[in-house]
Design an enzyme around this catalytic site. Structure first.
Site: not given
Length: 215
Positions: A15, A89, A128, A162, A173
């Site tokens: 996103k 959300r 990532r 992260r 998550r």
């Protein structure tokens, strides 16, 4: 032409990457909840003081405050329109955003769901890293950090991962996303706003799919 959209999808679906492309290509403004809260906190405005007090107390920022921040941004206007990133959300948040847009004589033009296969997503995210300066995303397997150690976008030399980009944390998550946010897919489908793209495609291919939806 002003276009207001929501990008929906689990963590790591791309996103943020696609939002940056839309900002560059169409002059849209990305409304990221986290960025807006940090900006408000630093601004010293009335809303900023509210945000700072809530966060200092370790409490969750209410929907009312987030809607207030979004209202401020919408009132500033944007020729290209707005991308809602990280909000809504939940279904109550979706209702509140719809009421806000209606009250301002604006509308939601598209809700784009970035569909992903969970296993492929876990594989992608655990590899990532991002540029510490501009946020450009790299992947150990498909787009490694250049051999000279410099970001292809800005020339930065600091890269970070992260802390929660590990398999256990990511699966947690994902579960949270499916419990709280996936009902929005049915909500916007019923309203006739929903379109879907393959979030695991090449960045340019996904960008082209989104461009086709937005016209």
């Amino acid at each position: 032409m002003t276009t207001n959209i929501i990008l929906l999808g689990p963590p790591g679906a791309g996103k943020g990457t696609q939002a940056r492309k839309l900002v560059e290509e169409r002059g849209m403004v990305q409304l990221s909840t986290g960025d807006m809260l940090r900006e408000a906190q630093a601004s010293g405005s009335e809303m900023g003081k509210k945000v700072a007090a809530v966060m200092a107390a370790g409490q969750l920022v209410t929907d009312e405050i987030v809607i207030g921040l979004i209202r401020e941004k919408l009132e500033q206007g944007s020729e290209g329109g707005f991308i809602f990133d990280g909000f809504p959300r939940t279904l109550p948040q979706a209702d509140a955003l719809g009421d806000l847009l209606d009250g301002m004589g604006a509308k939601l033009d598209a809700v784009i769901e970035m569909q992903v296969d969970d296993e492929a997503l876990v594989s992608r995210i655990t590899a990532r890293s991002t540029c510490g300066s501009c946020g450009e995303v790299y992947n150990d397997n498909t787009k490694p950090i250049p051999a000279d150690g410099k970001c292809t976008n800005c020339g930065g030399t600091e890269f970070k991962r992260r802390a929660d980009d590990n398999e256990d944390s990511l699966r947690q998550r994902l579960m949270e996303y499916y419990k709280k946010t996936s009902p929005l897919i049915g909500y916007y489908y019923a309203k006739g706003n929903l379109s879907s793209v393959n979030g695991l495609g090449e960045i340019d291919a996904v960008q082209a799919e989104i461009a086709k939806i937005l016209g």
